[in-house]
Scaffold this motif. Structure first.
Motif: not given
Length: 591
Positions: A66-73
């Protein structure tokens, strides 16, 4: 399969689609898919279980996903300039991982991209303190890079990697700030002379260690050309401050307008640095902190014009190395000097500089054709630049008039100020003087008016006390106030004088405000002072002298002791000259 698992699978599917869109260059489409995916994350994985169960590595991996996806977003949103869309997800993510520097780096940039720079800088400070207090470490390279980008207003890109920062360094550094203020007023086209003052400013402000912060407090009498000098120098020195020049009129002495408050001044300066109004903190200390932060790492010149006092200007001056500040005021800003500022007093221009200014405005041919008239104009204006500018504008607007006729206008009548008028209050000599007069305490204002009744070149503290009928201590306080405001000048220790035009202004005020009986009583006290002072001085020359003692001094008369023979000689010479001038000028002054 339970609902949580279905949400996770759907989020992963949306995330995969977002990555494809991002790879195709469709950052906006990627942001939409990322936001939909992140909306499916409802807090930490298995948040309802006991803490020991939540420590399972599989659950931790889902949280990390979830944290990685938030950074990508956030990266996609920054590229698409749609930072607002991912801010809710970022806030939720840093709530789950309050010490995650990668998430905070994106949060800083997205806040700044959304015009919330102050909030971004505050968020950084909070995390920096937490890292130090809880982990004993400083922020890492990625977070520091994001912070620097916010300061330089470069938020519209993903955080720099170490390799990217290295590349910036080798290619000459980061791009220029998005906002480079250039707020200096136009330079005066008729500027002339002041080479010494310009050279001194060069030495004080640019001839120093580039890692130092320098401030110069420029003071001088009303109309002497402080603002014009500061603006001329600022234009000449602009190349030394490549990140911009800020200018703010603090309205310390202005007609019908209150001085600019510190809060409003900081708002204006922050606006000049590109901070939107909604991002300016309400708290004054927070504004000061944000202002100093915005100047950090930059070379900016700050020009603060027409300051009321040191307190108004102190918090507005730059503190960052490489920056410089110049403050102009009618009063001596000793408070700034105590804090490390350099002081510079602007005096009247020389006679040659006065001629140069008229030549610049009227042309060499016209000025050289009537040298006698030019000397009269300069004398009537007392070499005061503002007065000469008004007289020059009068001649400039009437090219068919001879300069002799202009000089006759200035010379006519007792009050030369009547001939030096302008439509603009800022150029009206009488009005400009009035702004300083209106700032005086009542006691100092009364002394200022009464001093015009003394027509000598200068006056002692005791004589001034006698004019006003005050104690020596009270008189010293008022003389100090008048001197700090440049309505008087201390020409010698304990002896005070003023410019002829200021004397004329004070005389007009005395006639208007002081009753005739009070003016007569003040002159009587002055004469009584001189009589008793002269008698004391003569006793040094003739110790056996007993006859011819003056009558008892009037009430309110101050007589200072004369300590020695040499002082007695000087005192008699001064009194003789002062009385002669007093008699001469009083006989010519209209009733």
């Amino acid at each position: 399969m339970d609902d949580a698992s279905l949400d996770l699978m759907a989020a992963r599917k949306l995330g995969a689609r977002a990555r494809v869109l991002a790879g195709q260059g469709d950052s906006a489409g990627a942001v939409t898919s990322y936001v939909q995916a992140l909306d499916l994350w409802q807090g930490r994985c298995c948040a309802g279980l006991e803490s020991a169960a939540r420590a399972n590595s599989a659950f931790a991996a889902v949280d990390r996903e979830a944290a990685v996806m938030t950074c990508d977003a956030a990266d996609a949103a920054l590229r698409a300039r749609q930072a607002r869309m991912v801010l809710p997800a970022l806030w939720k993510a840093v709530g789950r991982d309050p010490l995650d520097e990668a998430l905070h780096a994106r949060l800083l940039l997205c806040l700044a991209e959304n015009g919330r720079q102050a909030e971004a800088l505050t968020t950084y400070d909070v995390l920096r303190r937490r890292l130090a207090e809880e982990l004993g470490i400083d922020p890492g390279a990625e977070l520091v890079s994001a912070h620097q980008r916010v300061l330089r207003q470069q938020s519209s890109s993903r955080p720099s990697s170490p390799d990217a920062r290295s590349e910036e360094h080798t290619t000459g550094g980061p791009a220029a700030p998005a906002v480079r203020p250039a707020q200096l007023p136009p330079d005066l086209p008729f500027f002339a002379g002041r080479r010494h003052e310009l050279a001194l400013l060069d030495e004080l402000l640019t001839g120093h260690d580039e890692h130092a912060t320098v401030t110069v407090a420029v003071d001088g009498m009303p109309g002497v050309g402080k603002s014009t000098l500061a603006v001329r120098w600022a234009h000449q020195a602009a190349e030394h401050f490549p990140d911009g020049q800020l200018f703010l009129d603090l309205r310390g002495f202005t007609a019908d307008e209150a001085p600019v408050s510190q809060a409003d001044a900081l708002r204006s300066l922050l606006s000049g640095l590109g901070v939107p109004s909604h991002a300016v903190p309400a708290d004054i200390d927070a504004r000061i902190g944000l202002y100093r932060t915005m100047l950090a790492g930059r070379r900016v010149l700050v020009v603060l014009d027409n300051a009321r006092d040191a307190r108004q200007a102190a918090a507005l001056l730059p503190a960052a190395p490489g920056c410089a500040g110049i403050v102009t005021s009618r009063t001596k800003l000793t408070g700034l000097v105590v804090q490390g500022a350099r002081m510079m007093t602007v005096e009247l221009p020389t006679l040659q500089e006065a001629r140069q200014s008229l030549r610049a405005r009227l042309g060499a041919a016209r000025v050289d054709a009537e040298p006698s008239a030019v000397e009269t104009i300069i004398a009537c204006c007392g070499r005061l630049p503002l007065a000469m500018a008004v007289a020059g504008a009068r001649a400039q607007g009437s090219p068919r008039f001879s300069l002799t006729s202009i000089a006759d206008e200035l010379r006519a009548g007792w009050d030369e100020l009547d001939a030096i008028v302008a439509d603009d209050p800022r150029s009206n000599v009488r009005r400009v003087f009035s702004w300083s007069y209106q700032a005086l305490r009542p006691e100092a204002g009364r002394l200022f008016r009464l001093l015009s009744l003394h027509n000598g070149t200068d006056i002692s503290t005791a004589a001034a006390a006698s004019l006003a009928g005050l104690q020596i201590r009270q008189t010293r306080e008022s003389l100090g106030e008048l001197t700090r405001g440049h309505l008087l000048v201390e020409r010698f220790p304990g002896r005070f004088g003023c410019h002829d035009l200021i004397r004329a202004y004070a005389a007009a005020l005395a006639d208007e405000v002081e009753p005739a009986a009070e003016r007569a009583a003040a002159v009587a006290r002055l004469i009584s002072h001189y009589q008793h002072t002269a008698y004391l001085a003569r006793q040094w020359l003739s110790p056996e002298l007993t006859a011819g003692s003056p009558p008892a001094p009037h009430d309110g008369v101050a007589v200072a002791a004369i300590p020695d023979y040499e002082s007695a000689i000087r005192t008699l010479a001064t009194i003789s000259s002062a009385v002669a001038i007093q008699v001469r000028d009083s006989s010519h002054r209209p009733e």
